[in-house]
Design a protein around this motif. Structure first.
Motif, PDB file in Angstrom:
ATOM      1  N   ASN A  51       4.124 -31.431  85.911  1.00 17.66           N
ATOM      2  CA  ASN A  51       3.412 -30.163  86.060  1.00 17.66           C
ATOM      3  C   ASN A  51       4.426 -29.016  86.117  1.00 17.66           C
ATOM      4  OD1 ASN A  51       4.145 -29.482  88.794  1.00 17.66           O
ATOM      5  ND2 ASN A  51       2.631 -30.941  89.526  1.00 17.66           N
ATOM      6  N   ARG A  81      -0.007 -27.332  77.091  1.00 19.61           N
ATOM      7  CA  ARG A  81      -0.481 -27.588  78.452  1.00 19.61           C
ATOM      8  C   ARG A  81      -1.742 -28.426  78.341  1.00 19.61           C
ATOM      9  NH1 ARG A  81       0.969 -21.747  79.062  1.00 19.61           N
ATOM     10  NH2 ARG A  81       2.410 -21.577  80.823  1.00 19.61           N
ATOM     11  N   ARG A  82      -1.806 -29.469  79.175  1.00 21.29           N
ATOM     12  CA  ARG A  82      -3.011 -30.295  79.244  1.00 21.29           C
ATOM     13  C   ARG A  82      -3.484 -30.312  80.693  1.00 21.29           C
ATOM     14  NH1 ARG A  82      -0.733 -35.623  76.115  1.00 21.29           N
ATOM     15  NH2 ARG A  82      -0.054 -34.556  74.214  1.00 21.29           N
ATOM     16  N   PRO A  83      -4.797 -30.385  80.881  1.00 26.65           N
ATOM     17  CA  PRO A  83      -5.303 -30.397  82.262  1.00 26.65           C
ATOM     18  C   PRO A  83      -4.767 -31.599  83.036  1.00 26.65           C
ATOM     19  CG  PRO A  83      -7.094 -30.186  80.674  1.00 26.65           C
ATOM     20  CD  PRO A  83      -5.852 -30.455  79.890  1.00 26.65           C
ATOM     21  N   TRP A  91      -1.540 -27.887  85.452  1.00 25.75           N
ATOM     22  CA  TRP A  91      -1.439 -28.291  84.048  1.00 25.75           C
ATOM     23  C   TRP A  91      -0.242 -29.212  83.885  1.00 25.75           C
ATOM     24  CZ3 TRP A  91      -5.106 -26.759  80.646  1.00 25.75           C
ATOM     25  CH2 TRP A  91      -5.915 -25.689  81.023  1.00 25.75           C
TER      26      TRP A  91
END
Length: 155
Positions: A51, A81-83, A91
């Motif tokens: 993160n 960015r991915r959750p 992210w």
């Protein structure tokens, strides 16, 4: 008054690191990324899925500062960015395919910079320097670690 720089261990180490970063940036300028962007890509390549706060800590920068760097890398198509799976506010960061050629180009530039820095040192001197730096890093890492909490006694 024009005094020469001090030749203390801390000054020499800091100045050598500063000059290596400067020289790497000079060698890499044709690739079009800032030093902060290179640094973020290099650490992210070794820590994909991290993160943003953790990456900021690794880079020793404020999260807001890293956020702007990641914004620029994302707009260039180099990072995404991915959750986060469990934290809706966080992210995870990943490299995109477009970053791979840049990372491949970074390797010979890093090697060139390393050769320039160690020019004139023999293999034994280089190995001794590496051992000394590894010991220094380990000493400082141990000294700056948070104190260990005593284990609670169970009776």
């Amino acid at each position: 008054m024009n005094l020469p720089p001090p030749n203390t261990f801390c000054f020499l180490l800091s100045d050598a690191a500063r000059l290596m970063r400067k020289r790497f940036e000079q060698n890499a300028r044709d690739l079009g990324l800032t030093r902060a962007q290179w640094h973020a890509l290099a650490y992210l390549a070794r820590n994909e899925g991290v993160n943003q706060c953790a990456l900021a800590e690794m880079l020793d920068v404020e999260p807001i500062t890293l956020g702007r760097t990641i914004d620029r890398l994302e707009s260039q198509g180099l990072v995404e960015r991915r959750p986060h799976d469990t934290d809706r506010r966080a992210w995870r960061l990943y490299l995109r395919a477009a970053a791979l050629p840049l990372l491949e180009a970074m390797a010979p530039i890093s090697e060139q910079t390393r050769r320039e820095a160690l020019a004139g040192l023999g293999e034994a001197e280089t190995e001794a320097l590496m051992r000394a730096l590894e010991a220094t890093r380990a000493n400082l890492s141990e000294a700056s670690a948070p104190p260990k909490r005593p284990k609670a006694k169970t009776e």
